[in-house]
Design a protein around this motif. Sequence first.
Motif, PDB file in Angstrom:
ATOM      1  N   LEU A 219      37.869  41.193  35.707  1.00 26.28           N
ATOM      2  CA  LEU A 219      36.455  41.521  35.827  1.00 26.28           C
ATOM      3  C   LEU A 219      35.763  41.246  34.497  1.00 26.28           C
ATOM      4  O   LEU A 219      36.180  41.778  33.485  1.00 26.28           O
ATOM      5  CB  LEU A 219      36.289  42.986  36.188  1.00 26.28           C
ATOM      6  N   PRO A 220      34.723  40.465  34.513  1.00 23.07           N
ATOM      7  CA  PRO A 220      34.034  40.151  33.241  1.00 23.07           C
ATOM      8  C   PRO A 220      33.590  41.421  32.522  1.00 23.07           C
ATOM      9  O   PRO A 220      33.669  41.520  31.322  1.00 23.07           O
ATOM     10  CB  PRO A 220      32.824  39.334  33.692  1.00 23.07           C
ATOM     11  N   PHE A 221      33.151  42.397  33.293  1.00 20.87           N
ATOM     12  CA  PHE A 221      32.681  43.648  32.718  1.00 20.87           C
ATOM     13  C   PHE A 221      33.766  44.305  31.898  1.00 20.87           C
ATOM     14  O   PHE A 221      33.583  44.673  30.751  1.00 20.87           O
ATOM     15  CB  PHE A 221      32.226  44.555  33.879  1.00 20.87           C
ATOM     16  N   ILE A 222      34.972  44.399  32.505  1.00 24.73           N
ATOM     17  CA  ILE A 222      36.079  45.047  31.812  1.00 24.73           C
ATOM     18  C   ILE A 222      36.431  44.269  30.546  1.00 24.73           C
ATOM     19  O   ILE A 222      36.703  44.820  29.502  1.00 24.73           O
ATOM     20  CB  ILE A 222      37.320  45.154  32.722  1.00 24.73           C
TER      21      ILE A 222
ATOM     22  N   LEU B  86      40.868  52.784  39.691  1.00 25.95           N
ATOM     23  CA  LEU B  86      41.221  52.295  38.364  1.00 25.95           C
ATOM     24  C   LEU B  86      40.020  51.752  37.615  1.00 25.95           C
ATOM     25  O   LEU B  86      39.869  51.984  36.420  1.00 25.95           O
ATOM     26  CB  LEU B  86      42.276  51.196  38.483  1.00 25.95           C
TER      27      LEU B  86
ATOM     28  N   HIS C 188      36.413  53.654  28.516  1.00 27.97           N
ATOM     29  CA  HIS C 188      35.802  52.875  27.441  1.00 27.97           C
ATOM     30  C   HIS C 188      34.558  53.573  26.906  1.00 27.97           C
ATOM     31  O   HIS C 188      34.321  53.613  25.696  1.00 27.97           O
ATOM     32  CB  HIS C 188      35.446  51.476  27.947  1.00 27.97           C
TER      33      HIS C 188
ATOM     34  N   GLU D 290      48.216  45.573  37.105  1.00 28.40           N
ATOM     35  CA  GLU D 290      46.890  46.150  37.312  1.00 28.40           C
ATOM     36  C   GLU D 290      46.668  47.330  36.383  1.00 28.40           C
ATOM     37  O   GLU D 290      45.597  47.510  35.811  1.00 28.40           O
ATOM     38  CB  GLU D 290      46.738  46.624  38.764  1.00 28.40           C
TER      39      GLU D 290
ATOM     40  N   THR E 179      43.657  35.953  39.847  1.00 28.89           N
ATOM     41  CA  THR E 179      42.248  36.301  39.978  1.00 28.89           C
ATOM     42  C   THR E 179      41.740  36.647  38.591  1.00 28.89           C
ATOM     43  O   THR E 179      42.385  37.371  37.862  1.00 28.89           O
ATOM     44  CB  THR E 179      42.085  37.515  40.887  1.00 28.89           C
TER      45      THR E 179
ATOM     46  N   MET F 213      38.437  53.241  34.177  1.00 27.41           N
ATOM     47  CA  MET F 213      38.524  52.506  32.916  1.00 27.41           C
ATOM     48  C   MET F 213      37.160  52.390  32.267  1.00 27.41           C
ATOM     49  O   MET F 213      37.024  52.476  31.052  1.00 27.41           O
ATOM     50  CB  MET F 213      39.121  51.122  33.149  1.00 27.41           C
TER      51      MET F 213
ATOM     52  N   ALA G 215      43.948  47.400  33.427  1.00 27.41           N
ATOM     53  CA  ALA G 215      42.847  48.353  33.504  1.00 27.41           C
ATOM     54  C   ALA G 215      42.807  49.243  32.267  1.00 27.41           C
ATOM     55  O   ALA G 215      41.743  49.685  31.849  1.00 27.41           O
ATOM     56  CB  ALA G 215      42.984  49.192  34.766  1.00 27.41           C
TER      57      ALA G 215
ATOM     58  N   GLY H   2      43.459  48.343  29.378  1.00 31.70           N
ATOM     59  CA  GLY H   2      42.747  47.577  28.351  1.00 31.70           C
ATOM     60  C   GLY H   2      43.288  47.813  26.956  1.00 31.70           C
ATOM     61  O   GLY H   2      44.480  48.034  26.744  1.00 31.70           O
TER      62      GLY H   2
ATOM     63  N   LEU I 285      34.100  44.958  27.785  1.00 27.31           N
ATOM     64  CA  LEU I 285      34.332  46.296  27.251  1.00 27.31           C
ATOM     65  C   LEU I 285      35.590  46.333  26.400  1.00 27.31           C
ATOM     66  O   LEU I 285      35.637  47.010  25.386  1.00 27.31           O
ATOM     67  CB  LEU I 285      34.433  47.318  28.377  1.00 27.31           C
ATOM     68  N   SER I 286      36.638  45.603  26.863  1.00 24.10           N
ATOM     69  CA  SER I 286      37.874  45.701  26.093  1.00 24.10           C
ATOM     70  C   SER I 286      37.732  44.969  24.759  1.00 24.10           C
ATOM     71  O   SER I 286      38.312  45.374  23.768  1.00 24.10           O
ATOM     72  CB  SER I 286      39.073  45.182  26.875  1.00 24.10           C
TER      73      SER I 286
ATOM     74  N   GLN J 140      35.627  39.092  45.516  1.00 29.62           N
ATOM     75  CA  GLN J 140      36.091  38.055  44.602  1.00 29.62           C
ATOM     76  C   GLN J 140      37.192  37.208  45.197  1.00 29.62           C
ATOM     77  O   GLN J 140      37.623  36.237  44.617  1.00 29.62           O
ATOM     78  CB  GLN J 140      36.619  38.714  43.326  1.00 29.62           C
TER      79      GLN J 140
END
Lengths: 260, 346, 549
Positions: free
Chosen positions: B8-11, C390, C398, B70, B5, C394, B74, B76, B14-15, C35
């Motif tokens: 997440l684009p958001f994560i 989680l 950030h 995971e 999968t 996160m 997460a 990152g 951010l990373s 998703q």
Amino acid sequence: MLELDRISLSYAADGGRRTVLRELDLHLERGQIACLLGASGCGKTSVLRAIAGFEPLDSGTIRLDGRLLSGTGFRVEPEQRRVGMMFQDYALFPHLDVAANVGFGLRRLDASERRRRVRDLLDLVGLTGQETRRPHELSGGQQQRVALARALAPEPDLLLLDEPFSNLDVDARERLAFELRDLLKAADRTALLVTHNQAEAFAVADRIGILKAGRLAQWDTPYGMHHHPATPEIAAFIHREALMSRRAQACLRGAPSVAA
Amino acid sequence: MPTRTPALPFIRRLSLLAAALPLMAGAAVAAEVNLYTTREPKLVEPLIAAFTQDTGVKVNTVFVKDGLLERVRAEGAQSPADVLMTVDIGNLLDLVDGDITQPIDSAVLQAAIPANLRAADGQWFALSLRDRVAYVAKDLDIQSFHYEDLADPRWKGKVCIRSGQHPYNTALIAALIAHDGAEATEQWLRGVKANLARPATGGDRDVARDILGGICDIGIANAYYAGHMKNAAEGSDARRWGDAIRVIRPTFKNAPGTHVNVSGAAVARHAPHRAEAIQLLEYLVSDKAQGLYAQANYEYPVKAGVTLDPTVASFGPLTIDALPLTEIARYRKQASELVDRAGLNQ
Amino acid sequence: MTSSRLQSWPWHAGTALAALGVLAPILALVGQAGQGSGAHWGHLLQFVLPDVLAQTLGLLAGVGLLAAALGVGAAWLVTAYDFPGRKALSWALLLPLAVPTYIVAYAYLDILHPIGPLQEAIRALLGYSSPREFRLPDPRSLPGAIVLLAFVLYPYVYLTTRSLFASQAAHLMEAARLLGYGPWGAFRRVALPLARPAIAVGLCLVLLETLNDIGASEFLGVQTLTVAIYTTWITRSDLAGAAQIALVALALVTALITIERYSRRRLRYTGNRRAAPIRPQRLSGLAGWLATLLGLTPIVIGFVAPATYLLALTLERLGAGQGPSSALLRAAGQTLGVSALATVIALGLGLAIAWSRRILPRARAWQLALSRLTTLGYAVPGTVLAIGLLFPLMAIEHGLAALRAATGLDPAGLVLLGTPAALALAYVIRFLTIPVGTLEAGLDRIPPSMDQAARLLGENVHGMLRRVHLPLLRPALAASALLVFVDAMKELPATLLLRPLNFDTLATWLYAEAARGTYEEGAIAALGIVAAGLLPVILLARLMDRPAS
């Protein structure tokens, strides 16, 4: 009909035993309405509970219509005594509606007969048409009547009533007392009440008993008790709320007997 | 390869942003390395202790039973993870696919580990082998065994095995799919289910315990557990269980080898102590460490020429199934689905 | 009673925070589920969900029935009858609450194993030498799981039902007797129907605990929804699929909570608190001792047997000269620390939510929704909550890193996930419903006239809280503190996922040992958890006997 023969009753309290009834004698004829008068805590409720079968006797016997109900070491179960009781707090089953409450003791009848009987009883107590209401939706007076109807439904040999008027407001009491008497007479029931209020006792009863120190200080008709109190204390108790002539007061203070 | 999968684009954004921020460049004064592992602590501790003793580098270990991928994903770019250690080739490959590893070019590692047991680009390395074998009741007269025989009606009510969905088992089932095809494997699973003596649950050691308890006569488990049990303290429960079983190395009907899986490691993508991470990995393939894998853990070393533990040696010669590990990973998802279809766990 | 906006903002803020804490993981889960692929659902629906749902529902039904029977039976026994040891028994019946579900499974798998103490004793008695000659059925089955779970979860039903029976008007039962019913008939037609709401409340707790459990179901080979969630996530590495199943579990859980809330409301209609309670009927001689025996049985099975077994294992290990290792002691210390942290935060937030409902009547509906939300946090299984957490965590990390960088501080390192903070947060979200519920109930017992009196005597809203409410809420505060603390100590699935480096709790220690099959220090950890679990039991026992105000 009802014979209490030298019954004694005590219960455990504060590490010892407290005697409530001392060789009490009582005799009630069929169809009579009697009332036990006395201050709170003098044991009158214990008499009722002993007759109902919830308290064991230390000694003496209780007979109803010739049947032995309680004796030393012997006790018939409450559900077999054919005694009905109206509780001070009415003890209506909150999870059942009025019809189910009144019909609770009628399980031996089939459904249609039970319905009919419930209807008749509700008519008798003046609550026609209230079958589906719940106890918490009724006023105090209405609840009292349901409790009465419920106790009368299985046609018990004896009806016991524990402070039937204490939860009602003052105005209603005396009127309801007379109503109760009429009702009981109409249903031809033998009944024993307890109360601490003498006005109600006098309104309802054929016989009144004053309970003191675990025994009956006097057992008489209302007229007899009013006019011939057995002891000065009883006289004071009976006449507490009455206006008295000065002559009567003088007699009370000194004379061994009082003439009206 | 199982489908991943997407993160997440958001994560991700951010990373990337966080990666642009100044990192912990000079903060690592005392030499240390952070190890995230799914392996049971008691298995890893001897190796870690030896490493610290020989190199002076402190190892901080966190044991993540589930969700290593995971968790690190997460975390990152801030993740303190340096080395990621896990078991099962599928899990190792998942780490790579999850973008949390980085390629390592180490001559030491390349020399010690055969090419089919590491990634070509150095994203993952196998550190030890674990053969999946048959535990058999001691008094049973049986010398050789095919994995496929487990479905044979002669074993009805006599088989113990852990959950079909456990990675050790899904890897074996994936190997069976590769050798025998999906259809036959599903039939096999139904046969095994019919032979179960008790629900497919518990651990590998419970197979030995249940054999001692008379619940079953045969089961499938990893060989190194047998090594541990047979060498446990005299009179202890584990010793009793170990003494009640015999280990047989099964082979496939269509292929002359025993199924093995691997334990392995990778360097984390944002490792703050990259040098120490490589140092740890290189240590783990040294003769000493591989010897420890063999002696202390009863596993099979990945490096050639390392002395085996006597108990392990007593199980007989190990012919490794020639199937490439990546094939096993490829069929793993289907293996898991077949377990559901056959209702092995139900 | 109105409050100025200025005075009420802390409460609004507190409740908003709490709402966010509960909603964020659930929304993250929904996002993750969205998703996922539809193809995955196909496989699930055809091959996995039917059987998993059947086993889950079977487990719920079985445990529910058995726990209800045990709880109601025990409650009636100690209320309506007097027999030797009755007083002690009435609180001892709560003891199984100290044993978490995963520990009872862990202990009994040993005790009941063919080579375990019970069967060896039976074989010795009957003269068999090997388990191959004689064996009892395996507890690793659905019936086995039902029995074990019911015997440690029945106290929830016992607790609620007993307090109802104890306060029930004796006259109701006596009226039934005089209307022709014997003792059993009166129980069935009066006491039992009246107790139904209380039974329902207790039962819902039982069922929620059953759904949340992963340890016992896993050890005993029962495929519940929670086990399926784990499997989908771990083996197939499919977080989206796992989230999808998690939503099914959530639906089930929501249904249960709704029933519980409805029943709790109905509870308020029963009973006249001034009436005299039932007087127990004395049982003498053989009948009395039989009653004692009957009352002891659930306690023995649910507490004494597993606790004694763990104690024996611990003593064996200590006797061999090996005390608890320093690592285990450190784990114990860490357990206490993070549980204490969670307790303080949960209590503060819970007070904010419960109290704001009282002083901000205009926001009543919103506050009500919030306290419902906190119940959802409790109902969500631990792993599911942890995964859900989680992502928001996160994001916060950030954000904090960016903040630190912007102000010139060192942005590296994880503030939440790198410390026990994330774990404490998870505990708070999961257990927030305990202080909220307890404090709400405690506040309900304080009549509004008291608030009015205090205001008229010159106290503002915060003064009223300090001088009137808090002192009166002391027992409720103490009780919820204890319950949250011990629940946090026992928590397993979320802890496994969210703990930082080198951090172990007693629960994770035990689980790791069970997974490895080495049963040595695990028993000590288990014993520690059970010992800690005794504290709330003692508290509950003392509260139980206090007359309702």
